[in-house]
Design a protein around this motif. Structure first.
Motif, mmCIF file in Angstrom:
data_model
loop_
_atom_site.group_PDB
_atom_site.id
_atom_site.type_symbol
_atom_site.label_atom_id
_atom_site.label_comp_id
_atom_site.label_asym_id
_atom_site.label_seq_id
_atom_site.Cartn_x
_atom_site.Cartn_y
_atom_site.Cartn_z
ATOM 1 N N GLY A 135 96.780 -87.187 32.336
ATOM 2 C CA GLY A 135 96.685 -85.992 31.512
ATOM 3 C C GLY A 135 95.304 -85.391 31.490
ATOM 4 N N HIS A 167 92.357 -83.026 32.463
ATOM 5 C CA HIS A 167 92.355 -81.681 33.042
ATOM 6 C C HIS A 167 91.341 -81.590 34.166
ATOM 7 C CE1 HIS A 167 94.575 -78.893 30.077
ATOM 8 N NE2 HIS A 167 95.156 -80.069 30.130
ATOM 9 N N TYR A 209 90.750 -80.266 38.457
ATOM 10 C CA TYR A 209 91.056 -79.052 39.221
ATOM 11 C C TYR A 209 92.530 -79.047 39.621
ATOM 12 C CZ TYR A 209 86.277 -77.456 39.763
ATOM 13 O OH TYR A 209 85.037 -76.960 39.532
ATOM 14 N N PRO A 210 93.159 -77.883 39.758
ATOM 15 C CA PRO A 210 94.566 -77.845 40.179
ATOM 16 C C PRO A 210 94.718 -78.189 41.666
ATOM 17 C CG PRO A 210 93.727 -75.628 39.881
ATOM 18 C CD PRO A 210 92.661 -76.548 39.400
ATOM 19 N N CYS A 225 89.714 -75.127 34.728
ATOM 20 C CA CYS A 225 90.556 -76.312 34.480
ATOM 21 C C CYS A 225 91.318 -76.201 33.157
ATOM 22 C CB CYS A 225 89.724 -77.589 34.500
ATOM 23 S SG CYS A 225 88.687 -77.748 35.930
ATOM 24 N N CYS A 226 91.834 -75.007 32.831
ATOM 25 C CA CYS A 226 92.540 -74.833 31.560
ATOM 26 C C CYS A 226 93.963 -75.370 31.633
ATOM 27 C CB CYS A 226 92.560 -73.359 31.175
ATOM 28 S SG CYS A 226 93.395 -72.305 32.364
ATOM 29 N N GLY A 227 94.588 -75.388 32.824
ATOM 30 C CA GLY A 227 95.926 -75.945 32.969
ATOM 31 C C GLY A 227 97.047 -74.972 32.691
ATOM 32 N N GLN A 228 96.764 -73.666 32.594
ATOM 33 C CA GLN A 228 97.823 -72.675 32.354
ATOM 34 C C GLN A 228 98.798 -72.614 33.525
ATOM 35 O OE1 GLN A 228 98.098 -69.993 29.718
ATOM 36 N NE2 GLN A 228 97.057 -71.611 28.627
ATOM 37 N N ASP A 286 101.155 -75.550 33.370
ATOM 38 C CA ASP A 286 102.140 -75.483 32.290
ATOM 39 C C ASP A 286 103.296 -74.551 32.633
ATOM 40 O OD1 ASP A 286 100.552 -77.166 30.921
ATOM 41 O OD2 ASP A 286 99.767 -75.713 29.498
ATOM 42 N N HIS A 308 97.238 -81.546 38.201
ATOM 43 C CA HIS A 308 95.810 -81.770 37.962
ATOM 44 C C HIS A 308 95.299 -82.838 38.916
ATOM 45 C CE1 HIS A 308 95.045 -79.332 34.490
ATOM 46 N NE2 HIS A 308 96.076 -79.824 33.841
#
Lengths: 140, 157
Positions: free
Chosen positions: B32, B34, B36-37, B79-82, B85, B94
């Motif tokens: 979990g 956060h 880099y994507p 790295c917000c994770g939008q 989601d 991530h």
């Protein structure tokens, strides 16, 4: 020769904030504090750019901080080593195309190492410092 | 005063909290985290939801003939994770560690090619919707006709 050994063994840091949100600044302080203590490895935060070997730049370069950035770059002794910390410093990040943003630091001055992350992890900044020390060892 | 003396004596026998960062092997971070994507082109259907929700305008999707070019400027990523989601097919994940240090800015750029298939009626190229059909109707079921047609052919009676 003595300068070369001294710089690679104990580089002194100068911290420059060019419009950062303070997130990366806090991480630099965390790097110098007790958990990730880099002072035991010889890295020391100094107040004057004339005493420093490595310059840590955080934040996108705003119109107001462009002039101080260029002045401080001239004050640094050779070899001039700049380490950009955080997404804002590398490419303006979320502030790209803002009305007061002049541009990321690499548009104005040559940059040695880029440390990613928002904000950058202290260990990540340490890896960036290692890249900067490699420059001193090569004697560029 | 007494509890303070107890803490002082305890601290003498405790190991230092300073971590060893001189080692090369850096530890992985917990589940979990956060980072880099990380984009998986085999699962991506190029819907553009990640591009819409990205606050830093990291993701740019463009079509080149029969392929879609999925471009990411990771140097702008916060790295917000939008994107993770809102992705309907879990094509983005991530990275498990925060370490990303380079001397060259081109290392932050990611370019992926996504293959397209042909529309069932005309020659237009559309993304493969098999993963969405599996999610909606269950795996192994036949894909309905409206998912294998381009938007123009869908509107025709």
């Amino acid at each position: 020769m003595i300068f070369k050994i001294g710089r690679s063994k104990s580089p002194w840091l100068f911290h420059l904030n060019t419009g950062s949100c303070n997130g990366c600044d806090i991480e630099i302080v965390a790097l110098l504090a007790s958990r990730y203590d880099v002072e035991r490895l010889g890295c020391k935060l100094v107040g004057s750019p004339k005493h420093a070997d490595i310059c840590l730049v955080t934040g996108p370069v705003t119109a107001r901080s462009k002039e101080p950035l260029l002045r401080i770059y001239d004050m640094l002794p050779n070899p001039k080593v700049i380490v950009c910390i955080g997404a804002c410093s590398i490419s303006s990040g979320v502030f790209t195309d803002g009305y007061s943003i002049v541009g990321p630091a690499h548009n104005l001055i040559p940059v040695t190492a880029y440390v990613g992350g928002c904000s950058a992890h202290p260990k990540n900044i340490f890896l960036g410092l290692q890249k900067a020390i490699e420059v001193f060892k090569e004697g560029r | 005063m007494l509890p303070l003396i107890r803490i002082l004596i305890e601290n003498i026998f405790k190991p230092p909290i300073t971590e060893d960062i001189s080692s090369v092997n850096l530890p992985k971070h917990p589940k979990g985290f956060h980072g880099y994507p990380e984009h998986d082109p085999t699962r991506c259907i190029a819907c553009g939801i990640c591009q819409y929700f990205c606050p830093a305008k990291v993701i740019k999707i463009s079509q080149i003939d029969d392929k879609i070019n999925y471009h990411m400027d990771l140097d702008q990523c916060t790295c917000c994770g939008q994107c993770i989601d809102y992705c309907p097919t879990n094509a983005i994940k991530h990275m498990p560690n925060p370490y990303f240090v380079t001397t060259n800015l081109d290392d932050f750029k990611v370019d992926h090619q996504i293959n397209l298939i042909k529309c069932a009626k005309c020659d237009a190229f559309i993304p493969d919707m098999t993963l969405i059909a599996n999610k909606l109707f269950g795996e192994g079921k036949p894909i309905p006709k409206h998912l294998s047609m381009c938007p123009k052919c869908k509107r025709k009676p």
